[in-house]
Design an enzyme around this catalytic site. Structure first.
Site, PDB file in Angstrom:
ATOM      1  CE  LYS A 281      -1.802   1.570   4.021  1.00  0.00           C
ATOM      2  NZ  LYS A 281      -1.516   2.984   4.324  1.00  0.00           N
ATOM      3  CG  ASN A 282       2.239   2.676   3.552  1.00  0.00           C
ATOM      4  OD1 ASN A 282       1.079   2.957   3.250  1.00  0.00           O
ATOM      5  ND2 ASN A 282       2.617   2.436   4.784  1.00  0.00           N
TER       6      ASN A 282
ATOM      7  CB  CYS B 229      -5.469  10.069  11.673  1.00  0.00           C
ATOM      8  SG  CYS B 229      -3.944   9.265  12.109  1.00  0.00           S
TER       9      CYS B 229
ATOM     10  NE  ARG C 130      -0.082  10.067  10.292  1.00  0.00           N
ATOM     11  CZ  ARG C 130      -0.480   9.050   9.538  1.00  0.00           C
ATOM     12  NH1 ARG C 130      -1.629   8.473   9.776  1.00  0.00           N
ATOM     13  NH2 ARG C 130       0.262   8.634   8.529  1.00  0.00           N
TER      14      ARG C 130
ATOM     15  CG  ASP D 277       3.097   1.314   9.669  1.00  0.00           C
ATOM     16  OD1 ASP D 277       3.299   1.591   8.477  1.00  0.00           O
ATOM     17  OD2 ASP D 277       2.746   2.167  10.505  1.00  0.00           O
TER      18      ASP D 277
ATOM     19  NE  ARG E  56      -7.550   4.248   5.345  1.00  0.00           N
ATOM     20  CZ  ARG E  56      -6.979   5.337   5.846  1.00  0.00           C
ATOM     21  NH1 ARG E  56      -7.323   5.784   7.032  1.00  0.00           N
ATOM     22  NH2 ARG E  56      -6.051   5.973   5.165  1.00  0.00           N
TER      23      ARG E  56
HETATM   24  C1  EPZ Z   1       4.031   6.946   6.539  1.00  0.00           C
HETATM   25  O1  EPZ Z   1       3.193   7.930   7.104  1.00  0.00           O
HETATM   26  C2  EPZ Z   1       3.151   5.717   6.367  1.00  0.00           C
HETATM   27  N1  EPZ Z   1       2.064   6.028   5.438  1.00  0.00           N
HETATM   28  C3  EPZ Z   1       2.598   5.291   7.732  1.00  0.00           C
HETATM   29  O2  EPZ Z   1       1.856   4.101   7.543  1.00  0.00           O
HETATM   30  C4  EPZ Z   1       3.774   4.995   8.655  1.00  0.00           C
HETATM   31  O3  EPZ Z   1       3.282   4.660   9.936  1.00  0.00           O
HETATM   32  C5  EPZ Z   1       4.690   6.227   8.758  1.00  0.00           C
HETATM   33  O4  EPZ Z   1       5.108   6.628   7.423  1.00  0.00           O
HETATM   34  C6  EPZ Z   1       5.931   5.968   9.584  1.00  0.00           C
HETATM   35  O5  EPZ Z   1       6.638   4.908   9.028  1.00  0.00           O
HETATM   36  C7  EPZ Z   1       2.321   6.052   4.106  1.00  0.00           C
HETATM   37  O6  EPZ Z   1       3.441   5.831   3.667  1.00  0.00           O
HETATM   38  C8  EPZ Z   1       1.152   6.376   3.214  1.00  0.00           C
HETATM   39  P1  EPZ Z   1       5.871  10.327   8.724  1.00  0.00           P
HETATM   40  P2  EPZ Z   1       3.703   9.467   7.167  1.00  0.00           P
HETATM   41  O7  EPZ Z   1       5.726  11.608   7.973  1.00  0.00           O
HETATM   42  O8  EPZ Z   1       4.608   9.750   6.036  1.00  0.00           O
HETATM   43  C9  EPZ Z   1       5.961  13.638  12.093  1.00  0.00           C
HETATM   44  C10 EPZ Z   1      -0.007   2.715   7.725  1.00  0.00           C
HETATM   45  O9  EPZ Z   1      -0.495   2.128   8.689  1.00  0.00           O
HETATM   46  N2  EPZ Z   1       5.855  14.633  11.018  1.00  0.00           N
HETATM   47  O10 EPZ Z   1       7.047   9.471   8.435  1.00  0.00           O
HETATM   48  O11 EPZ Z   1       2.509  10.334   7.352  1.00  0.00           O
HETATM   49  C11 EPZ Z   1       4.712  12.785  12.226  1.00  0.00           C
HETATM   50  O12 EPZ Z   1       3.751  13.446  13.010  1.00  0.00           O
HETATM   51  C12 EPZ Z   1       0.446   4.151   7.849  1.00  0.00           C
HETATM   52  O13 EPZ Z   1       0.176   2.206   6.574  1.00  0.00           O
HETATM   53  C13 EPZ Z   1       5.871  15.986  11.337  1.00  0.00           C
HETATM   54  O14 EPZ Z   1       5.955  16.366  12.503  1.00  0.00           O
HETATM   55  O15 EPZ Z   1       4.549   9.466   8.499  1.00  0.00           O
HETATM   56  C14 EPZ Z   1       5.250  11.538  12.878  1.00  0.00           C
HETATM   57  O16 EPZ Z   1       5.329  11.756  14.266  1.00  0.00           O
HETATM   58  C15 EPZ Z   1       0.153   4.693   9.235  1.00  0.00           C
HETATM   59  N3  EPZ Z   1       5.779  16.901  10.327  1.00  0.00           N
HETATM   60  C16 EPZ Z   1       6.666  11.411  12.307  1.00  0.00           C
HETATM   61  O17 EPZ Z   1       6.981  12.688  11.761  1.00  0.00           O
HETATM   62  C17 EPZ Z   1       5.688  16.526   9.016  1.00  0.00           C
HETATM   63  O18 EPZ Z   1       5.626  17.404   8.133  1.00  0.00           O
HETATM   64  C18 EPZ Z   1       6.787  10.385  11.185  1.00  0.00           C
HETATM   65  O19 EPZ Z   1       5.742  10.643  10.278  1.00  0.00           O
HETATM   66  C19 EPZ Z   1       5.666  15.150   8.707  1.00  0.00           C
HETATM   67  C20 EPZ Z   1       5.761  14.216   9.721  1.00  0.00           C
END
Ligand code: EPZ
Length: 416
Positions: free
Chosen positions: A22-23, A116, A121, A304, A396
């Site tokens: 998916k990702n 969420c 996020r 995850d 999802r």
């Molecule tokens: C990706 O989400 C994945 N989704 C998530 O999978 C996964 O849990 C996550 O990466 C971490 O590995 C997809 O790839 C579609 P991040 P993402 O930006 O990119 C903070 C699933 O179950 N952050 O790496 O949204 C954020 O709040 C989903 O398949 C900021 O503060 O995660 C988090 O604490 C859930 N500011 C940390 O960074 C930003 O601009 C990591 O988030 C961006 C992120």
């Protein structure tokens, strides 16, 4: 709303093929926006998030055809630059249209995804990066607007490792003027998969998979044919299920190199894990050893997989400590596991689990994608019957999960 009913206690046995990731699929499908012509993608998983993505691409003016695991997207007719609230609220990964739309149409207007279940996020790092590339960013009425005549290469440092942040800015930079450096970039296999596809479209990206990614802007990209990599989280979920039920399961068409941390922790927990080419065979033992985990960006233990591993620790032989360092609220599944008899204490982002001899089946509620997978796993090993409600969360990110478990011998069914 569908629910899943599980009669626990069966050992899983047999073979299961994991679906496409998916990702990896989400950013790759959005990358179709960067070129004119027909892109063809194979091994695309059949998931609600993929449906949402294709709907959004069509709303932007792309021509989308999907039949089974292959999808064709032609963005020649791109005529809209707005991702509306009603679509973005269903899938926060819609923010991945920002980079491609600014690169291709010089502007984008995307509803802010909002938080969420697992955390606030924010997307501040996505926006900071786009601004570094010269985009004008405005936030109003719950929308973010980004615009630029032509993006210019820059050096971007991520304060926090962000997967979709890295992907968004990679896609923004491929058509920018000059060179972009992404520092402290995410190293996930899904980032590497996207870079591979973009390079096959004519981009010039080096260093994907390392914290330093260099992107040299080019004038235009061409369409591509690509196959989506296997889903490493689905792979890990089946590996945990085999260990949890004392079963013997072979996972085929997977990428063992992407699940190293999960293999390591399962071996520490006493399971036998044998890797051979694109298959992994996991044999569970009756005794499960408690191990500690701390979620980290790739190649560390994936956030995850945290909920799924917590179920295994709930029936292990001692105390284990799980530290969730990526999201601030990713222990929602704890209260449901407690209702099934798990002994878990939470203090901030640390959960302490005291292994119990068994869990007991109960009616439980899914709250987010991976939490719903963990409740299904708990049902597989709990006494009597577990009913998991709100399984739309599951749909999802997992394709036919209950069918795959049933084929491995689980007493599991979905009821409308
Ligand atoms: C990706 O989400 C994945 N989704 C998530 O999978 C996964 O849990 C996550 O990466 C971490 O590995 C997809 O790839 C579609 P991040 P993402 O930006 O990119 C903070 C699933 O179950 N952050 O790496 O949204 C954020 O709040 C989903 O398949 C900021 O503060 O995660 C988090 O604490 C859930 N500011 C940390 O960074 C930003 O601009 C990591 O988030 C961006 C992120």
């Amino acid at each position: 709303m569908d629910k899943i009913i599980i009669a626990g206690g069966r050992r899983l046995a047999g073979q299961v093929r994991v679906s496409g990731s998916k990702n990896a699929a989400l950013p790759i499908l959005f990358s179709a926006l960067l070129a004119d012509g027909v892109n063809r993608y194979d091994n695309v998983p059949n998931l609600r998030d993929i449906d949402s993505t294709l709907l959004l691409l069509a709303r932007l003016g792309a021509r989308v055809e999907s039949g089974g695991p292959s999808v064709r997207i032609d963005a020649s007719g791109l005529n809209c630059h707005e991702a509306p609230y009603d679509l973005v609220r269903k899938m926060r990964a819609s923010v991945l249209v920002l980079g491609p739309l600014v690169a291709r149409l010089k502007r984008a207007r995307v509803s802010l995804p909002g938080g969420c279940a697992i955390g606030a996020r924010p997307i501040n790092l996505h926006l900071k990066g786009l601004a570094s590339l010269g985009a004008e960013i405005t936030l109003e009425h719950g929308y973010v607007t980004a615009s630029a005549e032509r993006l210019k290469g820059a050096e971007i440092y991520f304060d926090i490792v962000t997967v979709t942040g890295t992907e968004n800015l990679m896609m923004a930079a491929v058509l920018a003027e000059g060179t972009t450096m992404l520092r402290n970039a995410a190293r996930e296999p899904e980032v590497v998969a996207l870079a591979d596809v973009l390079n096959r479209m004519g981009a010039d990206i080096a260093g994907a998979g390392t914290p330093e990614i260099t992107i040299r802007g080019v004038r235009a990209l061409k369409p591509v044919t690509a196959t989506i990599i296997p889903d490493r989280i689905e792979t890990g979920t089946f590996m945990v299920a085999a260990a949890l039920t004392g079963g013997h399961v072979t996972i085929t068409d997977c990428e063992p190199g992407h699940v190293g941390a999960t293999i390591d922790k399962l071996r520490q927990a006493g399971a036998e894990v044998v890797v051979s080419g694109s298959t992994i065979t996991v044999t569970g033992r009756d005794k499960i050893t408690s191990v500690d985990i701390k979620t980290q960006p790739y190649p560390g233990f994936p956030t995850d997989m945290q909920a799924q591993f917590m179920v295994l620790m709930s029936v292990a032989d001692g105390l284990s400590v799980i530290s969730e360092t990526i999201f601030e609220n990713r222990f929602i599944h704890v209260s449901e596991l407690r209702r099934m008899g798990a002994d878990i204490q939470v203090a901030g982002n640390i959960a302490t689990i005291k292994g119990m001899p068994r869990l007991s089946g109960a009616p439980v509620m899914a709250t987010d994608l991976r939490a719903s997978a963990c409740l299904v796993l708990a049902g597989l090993v709990a006494d009597n019957t577990t009913v998991v409600q709100r399984v739309y969360h599951l749909d999802r990110g997992y394709e036919d999960l209950e069918k795959k478990f049933a084929a491995l011998g689980a007493a599991i069914k979905r009821v409308k």
